[in-house]
Design a protein around this motif. Structure first.
Motif, mmCIF file in Angstrom:
data_model
loop_
_atom_site.group_PDB
_atom_site.id
_atom_site.type_symbol
_atom_site.label_atom_id
_atom_site.label_comp_id
_atom_site.label_asym_id
_atom_site.label_seq_id
_atom_site.Cartn_x
_atom_site.Cartn_y
_atom_site.Cartn_z
ATOM 1 N N VAL A 248 0.822 -7.921 -0.959
ATOM 2 C CA VAL A 248 -0.222 -8.056 0.053
ATOM 3 C C VAL A 248 0.432 -8.000 1.424
ATOM 4 O O VAL A 248 1.357 -8.760 1.704
ATOM 5 C CB VAL A 248 -0.996 -9.386 -0.102
ATOM 6 N N CYS A 249 -0.062 -7.123 2.263
ATOM 7 C CA CYS A 249 0.482 -6.996 3.610
ATOM 8 C C CYS A 249 -0.029 -8.145 4.489
ATOM 9 O O CYS A 249 -1.229 -8.395 4.564
ATOM 10 C CB CYS A 249 0.080 -5.660 4.222
ATOM 11 N N CYS B 181 -3.131 -6.326 9.326
ATOM 12 C CA CYS B 181 -3.738 -6.842 8.095
ATOM 13 C C CYS B 181 -4.104 -8.317 8.240
ATOM 14 O O CYS B 181 -5.171 -8.745 7.794
ATOM 15 C CB CYS B 181 -2.806 -6.634 6.911
ATOM 16 N N TYR B 182 -3.213 -9.070 8.861
ATOM 17 C CA TYR B 182 -3.450 -10.512 8.980
ATOM 18 C C TYR B 182 -4.701 -10.804 9.799
ATOM 19 O O TYR B 182 -5.532 -11.621 9.407
ATOM 20 C CB TYR B 182 -2.228 -11.205 9.593
ATOM 21 N N VAL C 35 4.220 -11.171 -0.783
ATOM 22 C CA VAL C 35 3.657 -10.778 0.503
ATOM 23 C C VAL C 35 4.726 -10.002 1.249
ATOM 24 O O VAL C 35 5.921 -10.194 1.033
ATOM 25 C CB VAL C 35 3.169 -11.992 1.333
ATOM 26 N N CYS C 36 4.297 -9.081 2.094
ATOM 27 C CA CYS C 36 5.235 -8.306 2.884
ATOM 28 C C CYS C 36 4.744 -8.273 4.324
ATOM 29 O O CYS C 36 3.610 -8.650 4.614
ATOM 30 C CB CYS C 36 5.404 -6.903 2.313
ATOM 31 N N THR D 257 -1.054 -3.424 -2.435
ATOM 32 C CA THR D 257 -0.628 -2.421 -3.405
ATOM 33 C C THR D 257 -0.459 -3.127 -4.745
ATOM 34 O O THR D 257 -0.083 -4.297 -4.802
ATOM 35 C CB THR D 257 0.706 -1.741 -3.017
ATOM 36 N N ILE D 258 -0.776 -2.398 -5.792
ATOM 37 C CA ILE D 258 -0.484 -2.840 -7.148
ATOM 38 C C ILE D 258 0.291 -1.696 -7.773
ATOM 39 O O ILE D 258 -0.258 -0.613 -7.991
ATOM 40 C CB ILE D 258 -1.758 -3.180 -7.949
#
Length: 164
Positions: A89-90, A95-96, A128-129, A142-143
């Protein structure tokens, strides 16, 4: 971000240990070989649990603290197992601000794991990235190689069902 050490029991196989011993034997005595050995060990096991770090340290005649220090310093090394489906998850700025923390929270609630953990059945892992470079699709997860964008927390249930 501090790396989490796995709380799951180590499940190495004799075949994996044999491969690791072969890698160590091939590099023993080479200057600068510790990182390549660690990279190959991660390829064999999928991550570097403390048990594997200890085997590397013993085989390469270095303190386990040195192996641990390298494995926690470089982001390429994982200290927790990865699931069959690796969810990332970004949490980058775009994104946040568009709600990615709510997505992390929903995934955690559904799967019963936190970031840098793997479900007990080995099916899902969560990380998380900081940015995956798809800011125009924020928030993004992404998965494995699948990318999902413009998400809300309520979308998570249906996405995870695709992988059940």
């Amino acid at each position: 971000m501090k790396k989490r050490v796995s709380t799951m029991p180590f499940k190495g196989t004799p075949e994996q240990e044999q491969k690791l011993n072969e890698v160590i034997a091939a590099h023993k005595g080479e200057k600068g070989a510790l990182m390549p050995v660690m990279q190959e060990a991660q390829d064999i096991y999928g991550y570097l649990p403390l048990e594997v770090q200890s085997m590397i340290a013993k085989g390469m005649d270095v303190p386990v603290e040195e192996v641990y220090g390298i494995s926690t310093f470089y982001s390429q090394f994982a200290l927790t197992p990865k699931g069959k489906y690796k969810i990332s998850v970004c949490l980058g700025t775009a994104c946040y601000v568009k709600g990615s923390q709510g997505i992390v929270d929903r995934i955690s609630q559904i799967l019963g794991i936190e970031s840098d953990e793997c479900t007990p059945d080995g099916k899902f892992s969560l990380e998380v990235c900081r940015c995956i470079g798809a800011c125009g699709l924020a928030p993004v997860i992404t998965i494995n190689e699948d990318v999902y964008g413009r998400l809300e927390a309520k979308d998570v249930d249906a996405i995870l069902e695709k992988y059940e």
